[in-house]
Design an enzyme around this catalytic site. Structure first.
Site, short mmCIF file in Angstrom:
data_model
loop_
_atom_site.label_atom_id
_atom_site.label_comp_id
_atom_site.label_asym_id
_atom_site.label_seq_id
_atom_site.Cartn_x
_atom_site.Cartn_y
_atom_site.Cartn_z
N GLU A 1 31.60 -71.14 -25.67
CA GLU A 1 31.66 -71.21 -24.11
C GLU A 1 32.57 -69.98 -23.90
O GLU A 1 33.69 -69.74 -23.88
CB GLU A 1 32.55 -72.41 -23.75
CG GLU A 1 33.83 -72.73 -24.96
CD GLU A 1 34.80 -73.85 -24.34
OE1 GLU A 1 34.11 -74.93 -24.02
OE2 GLU A 1 35.88 -73.93 -24.95
N CYS A 2 31.62 -68.99 -23.86
CA CYS A 2 32.17 -67.47 -23.75
C CYS A 2 32.47 -67.37 -22.25
O CYS A 2 31.46 -67.35 -21.40
CB CYS A 2 31.31 -66.57 -24.24
SG CYS A 2 31.19 -66.83 -26.10
N GLY A 3 33.26 -66.50 -22.09
CA GLY A 3 33.67 -66.15 -20.59
C GLY A 3 33.63 -64.43 -20.31
O GLY A 3 32.70 -63.96 -20.03
N ARG A 4 34.79 -63.79 -21.03
CA ARG A 4 34.79 -62.50 -20.70
C ARG A 4 33.60 -61.47 -21.47
O ARG A 4 33.45 -60.57 -20.65
CB ARG A 4 36.13 -62.04 -21.55
CG ARG A 4 36.33 -60.53 -21.28
CD ARG A 4 37.90 -60.18 -22.33
NE ARG A 4 38.74 -61.10 -22.22
CZ ARG A 4 39.81 -61.04 -21.09
NH1 ARG A 4 39.69 -59.93 -20.46
NH2 ARG A 4 40.71 -61.65 -21.23
N TYR B 1 37.77 -61.98 -15.21
CA TYR B 1 39.45 -62.05 -15.39
C TYR B 1 39.86 -60.77 -14.60
O TYR B 1 40.74 -60.21 -15.17
CB TYR B 1 39.99 -61.93 -16.84
CG TYR B 1 39.29 -63.35 -17.62
CD1 TYR B 1 39.68 -64.84 -17.37
CD2 TYR B 1 38.60 -63.16 -18.49
CE1 TYR B 1 39.42 -65.77 -17.90
CE2 TYR B 1 38.24 -64.18 -19.45
CZ TYR B 1 38.57 -65.49 -19.00
OH TYR B 1 38.00 -66.56 -19.82
N CYS C 1 54.46 -52.60 -3.63
CA CYS C 1 55.92 -51.92 -3.69
C CYS C 1 56.46 -52.28 -5.04
O CYS C 1 57.56 -52.78 -5.07
CB CYS C 1 56.56 -52.49 -2.49
SG CYS C 1 55.84 -52.25 -0.94
N GLY D 1 36.10 -66.57 -26.54
CA GLY D 1 37.14 -65.64 -27.25
C GLY D 1 36.59 -64.27 -27.86
O GLY D 1 37.32 -63.53 -28.40
C1 LIG Z 1 39.15 -73.61 -23.80
C2 LIG Z 1 38.59 -72.25 -23.35
N1 LIG Z 1 37.54 -72.07 -23.79
C3 LIG Z 1 36.67 -70.75 -23.39
C4 LIG Z 1 37.36 -69.96 -22.77
C5 LIG Z 1 36.90 -68.44 -22.27
O1 LIG Z 1 37.51 -67.53 -23.34
P1 LIG Z 1 36.84 -66.02 -23.44
O2 LIG Z 1 36.73 -65.58 -21.85
O3 LIG Z 1 37.76 -65.20 -23.85
O4 LIG Z 1 35.63 -66.03 -23.90
C6 LIG Z 1 38.82 -70.10 -22.59
C7 LIG Z 1 39.64 -69.07 -22.06
O5 LIG Z 1 40.78 -68.98 -21.79
C8 LIG Z 1 39.42 -71.30 -22.79
O6 LIG Z 1 40.71 -71.56 -22.59
#
Ligand SMILES: Cc1ncc(COP(=O)(O)O)c(C=O)c1O
Length: 413
Positions: free
Chosen positions: A277-280, A384, A355, A241
């Site tokens: 558990e970070c992604g972005r 993303y 289009c 998040g």
């Molecule tokens: C359960 C859960 N964990 C982790 C993430 C990763 O979130 P972020 O990319 O915002 O760090 C998400 C993204 O939707 C998620 O649904």
């Protein structure tokens, strides 16, 4: 409130590589370029700043390309996956990587694969999912390691633009249903309750607010432990998040201040490991999306820049409702015997080849000069971005994918 430590954008390397790609292209270029060295530096600084007792997992949904995962595997504690497809992909390439499995609507086949492929912890989303998992574990004669994902009402919760909890959502077990789940678990030794999982929001840009949120999680878990006598817990997963500020790139989440504040929370962990558990935040900064300008035109009083590709490659700006920042790379080559369309000292809209007026990547964007044949480069496109885009709409070709390699950190020694 927000600040300060801005992950590196290595423009000279990016520009040089894109100019080379442009020279080699036989049709207008659209491409993703990922800077693996910048990723390595950012991820190792991020993970390395965590105090003892805190662990960083990477949520691969943000970008699951193999070179990205190969760069991150040695720097993170493991991967968070959210589907059977992600599980199979990771296990095919990383036989022993620690995995945690989140996400709504897991099928029996996905739950069974998680048990068979040694997922460390399943983040369970509902009582029914818990019952199906217990049933599958029983038939296999194994004990399933579980975190209960809880949709928690947090007093004074500061909302972001994307909330997964703290209000009615499809995610997790509502706090008032937790006592029933815990009572059920006492009768089911085929589930081992390892802890609780919270992911209430994405796009968090306020480090101090995030510290307060974590504090609320830790206090809540402490109360549950005392109230229900939970003996088997060893971790709390506080989700991902952490946001990326696309609108004001100079004002990013203050990770150093955040990591510094975590030491102060250590006493409240009660010996439990805290997992992120970070992604972005991990991969956004390493990615660039490049589009060659095909046309520049005026519609009434508005200049439009029409470029190769579009939101079917790079849906991030449309998904987040922002005008994405970009740079113009001037390209001097011009192949036609007639005038080159251009606009200067104007605010432009950048669109792609779809289009639909929704194919908009930037708007009201000031440019000094942009011409057909120039290259537009959008940074912050590593998370993303390609992976959330509707690639085959209109059957345009997919973009090129390039990866700038990591530098060999051991070469000097
Ligand atoms: C359960 C859960 N964990 C982790 C993430 C990763 O979130 P972020 O990319 O915002 O760090 C998400 C993204 O939707 C998620 O649904």
């Amino acid at each position: 409130m927000m600040a300060t430590s801005i992950p590196e954008l290595r423009w000279p390397q990016i520009t040089a590589h894109l100019r080379q790609a442009l020279g080699a292209a036989d049709s207008p270029l659209s491409a993703y370029l990922y800077d693996l060295e910048a990723l390595r530096r950012h991820a190792s600084a991020t993970a390395g700043s965590l105090p003892p007792g805190f662990e960083l997992f990477y949520a691969i949904k943000a970008n699951s390309d193999l070179p990205i995962l190969q760069t991150l595997a040695p720097l993170t504690h493991g991967f968070e996956i959210s589907s059977g497809g992600e599980l199979a992909w990771v296990r095919e390439h990383f036989a022993d990587a620690p995995l945690i499995f989140s996400g709504p609507g897991k099928t029996d086949a996905e739950l069974a694969a998680a048990l068979d492929l040694r997922v460390e912890a399943l983040h369970v989303e509902s009582q029914h999912e818990l019952e199906r998992l217990a049933w599958l574990a029983r038939t296999r004669g194994v004990v399933a390691p579980v975190l209960l994902r809880v949709n928690l009402a947090v007093e004074g919760l500061q909302a972001t633009t994307l909330m997964m909890g703290g209000k009615p959502t499809p995610f997790g077990i509502a706090g008032n249903q937790l006592p029933g789940c815990l009572a059920w678990l006492r009768e089911h030794p085929e589930i081992r309750l390892r802890g609780f999982h919270f992911h209430l929001m994405s796009h968090q840009l306020d480090a101090a607010a995030h510290v307060r949120l974590l504090e609320a999680y830790l206090q809540q878990v402490r109360r549950w432990r005392a109230e229900y006598g939970l003996q088997t817990l060893d971790q709390i997963n506080v989700g991902g998040g952490i946001g990326v500020n696309y609108r004001e790139p100079e004002q990013q989440f203050d990770w150093p201040a955040f990591a510094g504040a975590l030491s102060g929370l250590s006493a409240q962990r009660d010996g439990l490991t805290v997992r992120f558990e970070c992604g972005r935040y991990i991969t956004a900064f390493c990615g660039y999306y490049a589009m060659e300008v095909i046309d520049v035109k005026q519609a009434f009083d508005r200049p439009f820049v029409v470029a190769r590709g579009g939101t079917h490659h790079f849906r991030t700006p449309y998904a987040q409702g922002h005008s994405h920042p970009f740079r113009v790379l001037p390209v001097e080559t011009w192949r036609y015997p007639f005038a080159r369309p251009e606009v200067s000292h104007a605010c432009v809209s950048v669109v792609g080849q779809l289009c639909t007026p929704k194919d908009l990547l930037a708007h009201d964007a000031p440019v000094e000069r942009v011409r057909a044949g120039d290259l537009l480069v959008f940074p912050y496109a590593g998370a993303y971005a390609w992976h959330i885009s509707h690639h085959d709409f209109l059957r345009h070709p997919h973009p090129q994918h390039y990866y700038l390699p990591t530098e060999d950190v051991h070469a000097a020694g």
